[in-house]
Design an enzyme around this catalytic site. Structure first.
Site, PDB file in Angstrom:
ATOM      1  CE  LYS A 180       6.536   3.179  -1.905  1.00 22.58           C
ATOM      2  NZ  LYS A 180       7.781   2.786  -2.356  1.00 22.58           N
ATOM      3  N   GLY A 181       0.457   3.674  -0.179  1.00 20.02           N
ATOM      4  CA  GLY A 181      -0.827   4.426  -0.563  1.00 20.02           C
ATOM      5  C   GLY A 181      -0.550   6.095  -0.425  1.00 20.02           C
ATOM      6  N   GLY A 223       1.976   6.959   2.381  1.00 25.02           N
ATOM      7  CA  GLY A 223       2.871   6.351   3.077  1.00 25.02           C
ATOM      8  C   GLY A 223       3.091   4.766   2.675  1.00 25.02           C
ATOM      9  CB  VAL A 242       0.909  -0.734   4.565  1.00 23.14           C
ATOM     10  CG1 VAL A 242       0.378  -1.798   5.570  1.00 23.14           C
ATOM     11  CG2 VAL A 242      -0.152   0.370   4.527  1.00 23.14           C
ATOM     12  CG  ASP A 276     -10.883   7.110   0.945  1.00 21.33           C
ATOM     13  OD1 ASP A 276     -11.264   7.131  -0.165  1.00 21.33           O
ATOM     14  OD2 ASP A 276      -9.565   7.227   1.220  1.00 21.33           O
TER      15      ASP A 276
END
Ligand SMILES: Nc1ncnc2c1ncn2[C@@H]1O[C@H](COP(=O)(O)OP(=O)(O)OP(=O)(O)O)[C@@H](O)[C@H]1O
Ligand SMILES: [Mg+2]
Length: 363
Positions: free
Chosen positions: A73-74, A77, A79, A193
């Site tokens: 989870k990031g 949303g 994965v 990032d």
């Protein structure tokens, strides 16, 4: 295929040299195979080159994926691990609230000539409306070892392993940063990032850079950057000093590349700590783990990185091994306060590729 900017339907098998481009073979089970298989099926599909698979094909793939389990989870949303025609795929599911992030990431992944063995292989994007909300999918290659962060937390690496990981990240970043001039060229791209959670580890223990949703592209003809830049968009812990103290010149594209290099230096520190030489290794830690709280604010980071000018510490025992010594030196040259004094990704790649791993360094 695209010919003089127009899309044409290819009705006969064309040889690769004739195409001068990458071909996605639709007959092969592995959708990411980039060679033509010269069977009939190859010939009766519209190959939209070079931007990736035709949208209809992307949608068809996405809608025949069977989701297996959630793997992470990031911020944007979840994965999932999925299966497509027996093949493993990763599906990043965005909520409709994050449509812009979904669109941007799909757009960046479909940049001409972006495909590289050390950049996550994009397969498809799809928006699926279930009547109540829209689910936004981004389908990519699946790497069962997960992120570099997961990998380094799980275990240690040998000197060869460390060099392989470090070299592959530098190769991916050098490709991203590089502008390729010509009709089949690619713009320079800065990631913005870069961190161990956004780098995946492949089965062969090399890396693939992922999460391109915040990336910016450079138009070298107009000397413009493709989106309005909010410089403080990445992950605070990995932000370069000039971003933390709001001193970055966002009109110069080089600034964004230099900020990526700072983050690369921190990722190298994370890898090197897990390198086992003569049985000695350090526990896994995030950069600045000993200096800032777990979810640091910009101010927490600015105090440490800009005011106190602190950097992660380099253990003495790294001096006893050539590869660790070189990597230690590279890190320092990546996280210098002045962006202009940092190394380029290409320089880092070249230095690491010259490293041979001598017997006395082996674990
Ligand atoms: N292609 C993939 N194959 C296998 N695992 C993946 C893949 N992409 C992502 N993951 C896993 O899913 C996790 C979540 O990824 P995601 O990019 O959504 O969040 P994050 O990187 O952890 O945090 P952030 O939102 O700050 O980027 C990753 O840390 C990784 O473990
Ligand atoms: Mg991520």
């Amino acid at each position: 295929m695209l010919s003089n900017g127009r899309e044409e339907v290819v009705k006969s098998c064309v040889s690769l040299p004739e195409l001068h481009a990458q071909v996605f073979c639709h007959s092969s089970k592995n959708i990411t195979r980039t060679e033509c298989c010269y069977t009939d099926f190859c010939n009766n599909i519209t190959l939209r080159l070079p931007l990736g698979l035709p949208l209809l094909v992307q949608r068809t793939i996405a809608r025949t994926i069977v989701l297996q389990e959630i793997v992470g989870k990031g911020r944007f949303g979840e994965v999932w691990h999925g299966k497509w025609c027996g093949e493993d795929v990763a599906v990043k599911i965005f909520s409709s609230r994050d449509e812009r992030s979904w669109f941007r990431e799909a757009e960046i992944y479909q940049t001409v000539m972006l495909r590289h063995e050390n950049i996550l292989g994009f397969i498809a994007a799809d928006n699926k409306d279930n009547g109540t909300w829209t689910q936004l999918w981004l389908v990519s290659e699946y790497h069962e070892q997960g992120s570099l962060f997961d990998y380094l937390n799980r275990g240690t690496v040998t000197v060869e392993g460390m060099v392989r990981l470090a070299l592959s990240v530098a190769s991916g970043l050098a490709h991203l940063h590089m502008e390729i001039v010509g009709t089949q060229g690619k713009p320079a791209i800065a990631h913005r990032d870069l961190k161990s959670k956004n780098i995946l580890v492949k089965r062969n223990e090399t890396c693939a850079i992922a999460d391109l949703g915040l990336a910016v592209k450079h138009d070298s003809v107009l000397n413009t950057i493709d989106i309005p830049q909010n410089p403080r968009v990445g992950t605070r812990r990995y932000m370069a000093p000039e971003i933390l103290d709001d001193a970055m010149n966002t009109n110069i594209f080089e600034s964004f590349k230099r900020a990526d290099i700072y983050s690369l230096g921190l990722v190298y520190w994370e890898i090197a700590r897990r390198c086992s030489v003569g049985g000695i290794t350090e526990e896994y830690q995030l950069p600045y783990y000993d200096l800032v709280p777990s979810d640091p604010s910009i101010e927490d980071m600015r105090r440490v990185v800009c005011e106190q000018k602190l950097r992660p510490s380099i253990p003495n025992q790294w001096q006893s091994c050539e590869a660790l010594r070189v990597l230690g030196r590279l890190m320092r040259e990546c996280w210098r306060a002045s962006g202009a004094a940092r190394l380029t990704a290409l320089r880092v790649k070249k230095t690491i590729s010259q490293l041979c791993v001598p017997e006395d360094c082996k674990a």
